[in-house]
Design a protein around this motif. Structure first.
Motif, PDB file in Angstrom:
ATOM      1  N   VAL A 111      -4.614  20.029 -12.840  1.00 59.47           N
ATOM      2  CA  VAL A 111      -4.630  19.744 -11.409  1.00 59.47           C
ATOM      3  C   VAL A 111      -6.074  19.674 -10.909  1.00 59.47           C
ATOM      4  O   VAL A 111      -7.029  19.891 -11.667  1.00 59.47           O
ATOM      5  N   LEU A 112      -6.214  19.412  -9.613  1.00 55.47           N
ATOM      6  CA  LEU A 112      -7.522  19.288  -8.988  1.00 55.47           C
ATOM      7  C   LEU A 112      -7.719  20.384  -7.949  1.00 55.47           C
ATOM      8  O   LEU A 112      -6.829  20.661  -7.144  1.00 55.47           O
ATOM      9  N   ILE A 113      -8.904  21.012  -7.968  1.00 56.67           N
ATOM     10  CA  ILE A 113      -9.293  21.976  -6.939  1.00 56.67           C
ATOM     11  C   ILE A 113     -10.427  21.364  -6.133  1.00 56.67           C
ATOM     12  O   ILE A 113     -11.379  20.815  -6.688  1.00 56.67           O
ATOM     13  N   THR A 114     -10.354  21.485  -4.827  1.00 57.60           N
ATOM     14  CA  THR A 114     -11.419  21.029  -3.953  1.00 57.60           C
ATOM     15  C   THR A 114     -11.652  22.066  -2.861  1.00 57.60           C
ATOM     16  O   THR A 114     -10.905  23.049  -2.752  1.00 57.60           O
ATOM     17  N   ASN A 115     -12.706  21.888  -2.072  1.00 59.92           N
ATOM     18  CA  ASN A 115     -12.938  22.786  -0.944  1.00 59.92           C
ATOM     19  C   ASN A 115     -11.841  22.604   0.093  1.00 59.92           C
ATOM     20  O   ASN A 115     -11.300  21.511   0.265  1.00 59.92           O
ATOM     21  N   ILE A 173     -20.604  19.299  -6.015  1.00 60.54           N
ATOM     22  CA  ILE A 173     -19.559  18.432  -6.546  1.00 60.54           C
ATOM     23  C   ILE A 173     -18.398  18.438  -5.565  1.00 60.54           C
ATOM     24  O   ILE A 173     -18.353  19.284  -4.660  1.00 60.54           O
ATOM     25  N   ASP A 174     -17.476  17.515  -5.739  1.00 58.85           N
ATOM     26  CA  ASP A 174     -16.370  17.361  -4.785  1.00 58.85           C
ATOM     27  C   ASP A 174     -15.053  17.930  -5.274  1.00 58.85           C
ATOM     28  O   ASP A 174     -14.172  18.254  -4.470  1.00 58.85           O
ATOM     29  N   VAL A 175     -14.894  18.046  -6.588  1.00 61.12           N
ATOM     30  CA  VAL A 175     -13.602  18.452  -7.133  1.00 61.12           C
ATOM     31  C   VAL A 175     -13.807  19.051  -8.519  1.00 61.12           C
ATOM     32  O   VAL A 175     -14.774  18.711  -9.222  1.00 61.12           O
TER      33      VAL A 175
END
Length: 248
Positions: A111-115, A173-175
């Motif tokens: 999966v993806l984690i972002t702010n 970074i973004d993700v």
């Protein structure tokens, strides 16, 4: 002659008492909570650590934990420094060419984690427009390789996933691309991040990585894991560490 016979007898007794290599299983792990990591006292803890100890009890062997660099895990295995890679090790076609896996024992996904305030990512295609953090030689990185032309992405590789998260928090970074189990752990530890909803790169399963040819050890581990599945230990450990039963 009597002295010689006595010496031989002593050697036989000592050899019968000595621990052979087959009595000890050395597990390679890294910093990947809640699967396996070092606590504040430096002790190995986590779901896979507890499971390994339960398996060792079933097999009636001694177990040791060796902290390794995840980038060099295959080298550590093939050199004999460790006997098994056991720390959230996803079964993938590319890895199956290098290591012998046990049966899978738990479900996972990438999966993806972002702010938490980042709304840039709406679809998988948006990955081509952002800076991506990933742990080197992780299943997350190999998943990106399988889905994209890796040269078209802005990928920043980190030695550990924690380093990637620090850069994410600093908005360098973004993700971050990582395992769902780890992502959920991060969500429970901090409200600075969120899992990007609706984007699951792939479904995976965890297994134990062994040297090619270690089929006897593979069989023994499979038998022990099946016993722990049948008696509920695998389920109980999953609930303890993840809050739900992810066991297979």
């Amino acid at each position: 002659m009597k002295k010689l016979l006595l010496m031989i007898s002593v050697l036989i007794v000592l050899s019968g008492c000595a621990k052979t290599k087959s009595d000890t299983l050395t597990i390679g792990y890294t910093n990947f909570p809640p699967l396996g990591y070092r606590d504040e006292s430096g002790q190995a803890v986590g779901f896979d650590i507890d499971l390994a100890r339960a398996v060792a009890h079933e097999m009636e062997i001694t177990i040791e934990f060796q902290y390794i660099n995840w980038d060099t895990k295959i080298l550590e295995l093939n050199s004999g420094n460790i006997d098994a890679i056991w720390n959230g090790f996803s079964i993938t076609p590319s890895r199956q060419k290098e290591v012998l896996f046990t049966q899978p024992y738990i479900d996972n996904a990438i999966v993806l984690i972002t702010n938490k305030d980042n709304t840039t990512l709406q679809s998988l295609d948006d990955l081509s427009t952002v800076a991506i953090g990933v742990e080197s030689e992780s299943s997350g990185y190999h998943t990106l390789e399988s889905l994209f032309d890796i040269n078209t992405l802005d990928i920043r590789r980190f030695t550990s996933i924690n380093e990637a998260l620090l850069d994410l928090k600093a908005q360098s970074i973004d993700v971050v691309v990582t395992d769902a189990i780890y992502a959920n752990y991060v969500m429970n530890q901090s409200d600075d991040y969120r899992i990007v909803e609706g984007i699951k790169l792939t479904a995976e399963q965890y297994g134990i990585g062994l040297r090619m040819g270690d089929t006897e050890l593979q069989t023994s581990l499979n038998t022990a894991i099946e016993t722990l599945r049948q008696n509920g230990t695998l389920r109980d450990l999953s609930i303890k560490w993840f809050g739900e039963d992810l066991s297979l």
